[in-house]
Design a protein around this motif. Structure first.
Motif, mmCIF file in Angstrom:
data_model
loop_
_atom_site.group_PDB
_atom_site.id
_atom_site.type_symbol
_atom_site.label_atom_id
_atom_site.label_comp_id
_atom_site.label_asym_id
_atom_site.label_seq_id
_atom_site.Cartn_x
_atom_site.Cartn_y
_atom_site.Cartn_z
ATOM 1 N N ASN A 22 -8.459 3.799 -1.019
ATOM 2 C CA ASN A 22 -7.705 4.059 -2.244
ATOM 3 C C ASN A 22 -6.364 3.337 -2.277
ATOM 4 O O ASN A 22 -5.658 3.389 -3.285
ATOM 5 C CB ASN A 22 -7.454 5.562 -2.405
ATOM 6 N N PRO A 53 -3.685 0.396 -2.693
ATOM 7 C CA PRO A 53 -3.676 -0.837 -3.495
ATOM 8 C C PRO A 53 -3.745 -2.069 -2.609
ATOM 9 O O PRO A 53 -3.272 -2.067 -1.468
ATOM 10 C CB PRO A 53 -2.341 -0.760 -4.247
ATOM 11 N N ASP A 93 4.633 1.683 -6.142
ATOM 12 C CA ASP A 93 4.008 2.112 -7.390
ATOM 13 C C ASP A 93 4.020 3.631 -7.477
ATOM 14 O O ASP A 93 4.165 4.334 -6.468
ATOM 15 C CB ASP A 93 2.564 1.605 -7.484
ATOM 16 N N SER A 122 -0.308 7.847 -2.542
ATOM 17 C CA SER A 122 -1.035 7.372 -1.374
ATOM 18 C C SER A 122 -0.128 7.309 -0.151
ATOM 19 O O SER A 122 1.052 6.966 -0.245
ATOM 20 C CB SER A 122 -1.619 5.983 -1.647
ATOM 21 N N ASN A 182 2.401 6.340 -7.131
ATOM 22 C CA ASN A 182 1.210 6.987 -6.600
ATOM 23 C C ASN A 182 1.568 7.764 -5.346
ATOM 24 O O ASN A 182 2.648 7.592 -4.786
ATOM 25 C CB ASN A 182 0.102 5.960 -6.294
ATOM 26 N N GLY A 188 2.398 -2.733 -3.768
ATOM 27 C CA GLY A 188 1.895 -1.500 -4.341
ATOM 28 C C GLY A 188 2.503 -0.255 -3.741
ATOM 29 O O GLY A 188 2.312 0.851 -4.265
#
Length: 286
Positions: free
Chosen positions: A36, A38, A69, A73, A71, A66
């Motif tokens: 998952n 990037p 970003d 993660s 998110n 990424g």
């Protein structure tokens, strides 16, 4: 009766959605799922001098593309410990911090040769003592865990020469409490009396057989001692015939594949894939 079954099913689905997902829609498992993350098309490699509160070392940090970003993660973390030639106090001399960039993963990042299968945070501290001190390494690792989006199940440590000794010493001192899922010491050595603390932490050591700076017997004796206690995964050692102290270039860049001594463990996978194949069993808080 059918209505009751339908209502119960809806309640079950609602419960799973609320308990297994975050407010942003990512499941708890997804936070740590490598697939998952990037794609890393080139990130930011930044220096942090020895002036930051709560950290015992200045360091370079690589954040893959990424990372910033919006998110949730969490990223695998690779800690790189340099050799004695790269020591320096960046608080007194900020320019000394760039010494970190001459070998290993930091050099590969700077040269555009960094391309592991999955994005990784790469953190390279700079030692300003006579050698790596285990208590400082632990404080530093825990500082990085707090500061960055770290997948605590996938924390790895590697180092060369003095850094190879630092790897063996750190995991040998703290064992399962080191936060480390796997370790790759290069042309180093350690205290064979600490072998028991490697029982649950996979090790893959590398050494040049013609190393006159650090005898290859230093790595061999550690691997033998670890395997004597029957670890969860057998410790490995790869030796390069006719290679002197610089066995790290062969290892980090993977150019040593096919050049190793066939009597020892084969260099049949790059070390990053090998590290990422190991995951530490830890409980992650919601």
């Amino acid at each position: 009766m059918k209505n009751c079954v339908f209502i119960s099913f809806c309640i079950l689905i609602s419960f799973c959605t609320s308990s297994c997902s975050s407010e942003d829609g990512l499941s708890k498992t997804d936070y740590y799922n490598l697939s998952n993350l990037p794609l890393d098309t080139g990130g930011i490699h930044s220096g942090h001098i020895l002036a930051e509160a709560n950290t015992p070392y200045g360091y370079y940090a690589y954040q893959p593309a990424g990372y910033d970003d919006d998110n949730d993660s969490m990223y695998p973390l690779l800690i790189f410990l340099h050799g004695s030639g790269e020591t320096g106090n960046s608080f007194k001399h900020p320019e000394y911090l760039e010494r970190i960039l001459v070998n290993g993963p930091p050099e590969m990042i700077e040269n555009g040769n960094w391309a592991p299968k999955y994005p990784m945070l790469v953190i390279s501290p700079q030692c300003h003592d006579d050698g790596w001190q285990t208590d400082k390494i632990k404080r530093f690792v825990e500082f990085i865990i707090e500061k960055y989006k770290v997948n605590e199940r996938r924390i790895y440590i590697t180092g060369l020469s003095m850094g190879g000794f630092g790897c063996f010493s750190y995991v040998g001192t703290f064992g399962d409490e080191s936060h480390v899922a796997a370790v790759v010491p290069i042309c180093g050595g350690g205290n064979t009396g600490q072998a028991e603390n490697f029982k649950n932490i996979p090790v893959w050591a590398f050494h040049g057989e013609s190393d006159a700076t650090v005898a290859p017997s230093k790595s061999k004796s550690m691997i033998e001692a670890i395997n004597s206690i029957h670890p969860t995964e057998k410790a490995k050692i790869t030796l390069y015939p006719d290679v002197a102290h610089d066995s790290w270039t062969y290892t980090y860049e993977g150019t040593g594949m096919g050049k190793e001594n066939a009597e020892y463990d084969a260099f049949n996978s790059n070390i990053y894939d090998w590290m990422l194949s190991h995951e530490k069993k830890v409980t992650i808080n919601d």
